[in-house]
Write a protein that holds these residues in place. Structure first.
Motif, PDB file in Angstrom:
ATOM      1  N   ARG A   5      28.668   8.391  60.380  1.00  0.00           N
ATOM      2  CA  ARG A   5      27.675   7.324  60.399  1.00  0.00           C
ATOM      3  C   ARG A   5      28.191   6.093  59.665  1.00  0.00           C
ATOM      4  N   ARG A   6      28.907   6.306  58.557  1.00  0.00           N
ATOM      5  CA  ARG A   6      29.443   5.177  57.788  1.00  0.00           C
ATOM      6  C   ARG A   6      30.527   4.433  58.551  1.00  0.00           C
ATOM      7  N   ARG A   7      31.029   5.016  59.616  1.00  0.00           N
ATOM      8  CA  ARG A   7      32.022   4.365  60.471  1.00  0.00           C
ATOM      9  C   ARG A   7      31.400   3.829  61.751  1.00  0.00           C
TER      10      ARG A   7
ATOM     11  N   GLU B 250      20.922   8.040  53.080  1.00  0.00           N
ATOM     12  CA  GLU B 250      22.047   8.392  53.938  1.00  0.00           C
ATOM     13  C   GLU B 250      21.592   9.011  55.261  1.00  0.00           C
ATOM     14  N   MET B 251      20.310   8.906  55.584  1.00  0.00           N
ATOM     15  CA  MET B 251      19.812   9.469  56.840  1.00  0.00           C
ATOM     16  C   MET B 251      19.306   8.366  57.765  1.00  0.00           C
ATOM     17  N   VAL B 252      20.060   7.276  57.812  1.00  0.00           N
ATOM     18  CA  VAL B 252      19.738   6.156  58.685  1.00  0.00           C
ATOM     19  C   VAL B 252      20.722   6.196  59.851  1.00  0.00           C
ATOM     20  N   PHE B 253      20.235   6.578  61.025  1.00  0.00           N
ATOM     21  CA  PHE B 253      21.109   6.799  62.173  1.00  0.00           C
ATOM     22  C   PHE B 253      20.714   5.898  63.334  1.00  0.00           C
TER      23      PHE B 253
ATOM     24  N   LEU C  76       7.108   1.781  50.689  1.00  0.00           N
ATOM     25  CA  LEU C  76       8.051   2.815  51.112  1.00  0.00           C
ATOM     26  C   LEU C  76       8.300   2.726  52.618  1.00  0.00           C
ATOM     27  N   LEU C  77       7.237   2.582  53.401  1.00  0.00           N
ATOM     28  CA  LEU C  77       7.384   2.480  54.850  1.00  0.00           C
ATOM     29  C   LEU C  77       8.164   1.225  55.241  1.00  0.00           C
ATOM     30  N   GLU C  78       7.914   0.139  54.523  1.00  0.00           N
ATOM     31  CA  GLU C  78       8.633  -1.101  54.802  1.00  0.00           C
ATOM     32  C   GLU C  78      10.118  -0.947  54.504  1.00  0.00           C
ATOM     33  N   ASN C  79      10.431  -0.218  53.421  1.00  0.00           N
ATOM     34  CA  ASN C  79      11.829   0.036  53.074  1.00  0.00           C
ATOM     35  C   ASN C  79      12.517   0.834  54.175  1.00  0.00           C
ATOM     36  N   LEU C  80      11.818   1.844  54.716  1.00  0.00           N
ATOM     37  CA  LEU C  80      12.374   2.664  55.784  1.00  0.00           C
ATOM     38  C   LEU C  80      12.601   1.834  57.041  1.00  0.00           C
ATOM     39  N   ARG C  81      11.639   1.001  57.377  1.00  0.00           N
ATOM     40  CA  ARG C  81      11.783   0.151  58.573  1.00  0.00           C
ATOM     41  C   ARG C  81      12.912  -0.854  58.400  1.00  0.00           C
ATOM     42  N   ASP C  82      13.052  -1.404  57.189  1.00  0.00           N
ATOM     43  CA  ASP C  82      14.103  -2.391  56.937  1.00  0.00           C
ATOM     44  C   ASP C  82      15.501  -1.814  57.156  1.00  0.00           C
ATOM     45  N   ARG C  83      15.652  -0.534  56.862  1.00  0.00           N
ATOM     46  CA  ARG C  83      16.965   0.095  57.016  1.00  0.00           C
ATOM     47  C   ARG C  83      17.356   0.213  58.493  1.00  0.00           C
TER      48      ARG C  83
END
Length: 384
Positions: free
Chosen positions: A278-280, A340-343, A361-368
């Motif tokens: 994922r980091r690549r 590290e679970m942003v795919f 928290l939800l906004e942080n998840l959406r931003d990622r």
């Protein structure tokens, strides 16, 4: 007679159609294997991280270890019932893992591929790498070169001295070696085996092939291989591994592929290899995977279970991610856990909540996920 016939079939059937035929045949083979009910068993085991959950496994004996891998990631560390290890006296939450579908069960793939979309400059792809990785690639890349293995002796030596020993060192008893005849066939037809040279020393090999799906061409990594002198040196392996992957990416771009498939790994959101890919820039995809299990979540304690053991699942042709948000956690703990679970490649994220999550928290998840072309839908599910 067989070779001319195979060549004629390849000429008459498009690559995309051949991919779909192989996919259907793999699916049919898997279904036929599941139909051998006399090879099934019913087994119970506890998860190593939490004695609150008991797994009821129903399926072939040969797939039980895969069930443990998919849930806990550690097949040998599980605590089996009746093995003399002290068990919790509390009533466990039961999770059903089966090779047969059941009402409400998640359709969980065994493996996923990490796919990098191409058709853009290499600099744009590597811009998403972290700074240290980019610096290391710039520093080390000029010291390496790629050379195709063309002779039978070169291919056999790479298999014997790099592919097989590295697979055995990584996976031990669970290593699945590539069939030697298939290796030769693919390396001389739809794929190639490349030696990675550092000066005059062979430090790695890359075995890949062409896959065509829906008219799009993928350069797909089948195996990486390293000699013992490299894979027993952690620091050197990190460098050579990164450069080998980067060179395969370069080759795919230079030869006009639409995607680069970094290869398959276990379909676990917290799997270390999947995070590395994922980091690549790899997006998750079920490319070619036709092996699944069905996981029915516990009646209670779902949020805690998915917090400890998050799962991917398939809905139709779409890939989803199932995460837990149990009570008693701070927003910072949740953000750190799921950092590290942003795919890329997800259709939807299900967030099973024991408490109502804060908007921050939800906004942080959406931003990622905001930088993705098609960000996933985030759906909250109340959990007892």
């Amino acid at each position: 007679m067989r070779e001319p016939l195979a060549a004629l079939i390849r000429k008459l059937i498009t690559p995309s159609t051949r991919f779909e035929i192989r996919k259907y045949m793999a699916w049919a083979q898997d279904i036929l294997g599941r139909a051998c009910f006399w090879r099934w068993e019913v087994a119970k085991f506890r998860l190593p991280k939490s004695s609150d959950y008991e797994i009821l496994y129903v399926g072939r004996k040969t797939r039980r270890e895969m069930a443990k891998l998919l849930i806990s990631g550690k097949p040998q560390a599980d605590v089996e019932r009746g093995d003399g290890v002290e068990q919790s006296t509390s009533t466990p939450h039961r999770v059903l893992v089966s090779e047969m579908p059941s009402a409400g069960a998640l359709y969980v793939p065994h493996y996923l591929s990490a796919i990098i979309p191409l058709g853009r400059p290499l600099e744009e792809i590597t811009a998403r790498y972290d700074g240290e990785l980019r610096r290391n690639i710039r520093k080390c890349r000029p010291m390496y070169r790629m050379q195709q293995a063309l002779t039978d002796d070169e291919i056999a030596k790479a298999d014997r001295e790099m592919l097989q020993p590295y697979a055995q060192a990584r996976h031990g008893d669970y290593a699945k070696q590539f069939d030697t005849n298939d290796l030769f066939r693919i390396a001389k037809t739809v794929g190639r085996l490349d030696l990675i040279m550092q000066g005059d020393e062979v430090v790695a090999c890359h075995f890949g092939c062409v896959i065509t799906r829906a008219g799009k061409r993928y350069w797909s990594t089948l195996r990486f291989g390293y000699p013992e002198s490299v894979f027993t040196d952690a620091k050197r392996l990190r460098e050579v591994n990164s450069i080998t992957t980067f060179m395969a990416l370069e080759w795919a771009i230079e030869h006009g592929f639409d995607y680069y498939d970094i290869g398959q790994c276990l379909a676990r959101p917290d799997d270390g290899l999947l995070k590395w890919k994922r980091r690549r820039g790899g997006d998750v995809d079920t490319l070619g995977n036709q092996a699944y299990m069905f996981v029915r979540l516990p009646k209670t304690g779902v949020a805690k279970f998915l917090w400890e053991f998050p799962l991917f699942a398939v809905e139709g042709k779409n890939l989803t991610l199932h995460l837990g948000l149990p009570d008693g956690l701070s927003d910072e703990e949740v953000v750190n856990r799921y950092r590290e679970m942003v795919f890329g490649g997800l259709f939807k994220i299900y967030l099973y909540c024991a408490k109502n999550p804060g908007e921050l928290l939800l906004e942080n998840l959406r931003d990622r996920y905001a930088h993705f072309q098609s960000p996933p839908i985030v759906e909250k599910i109340p959990s007892n």
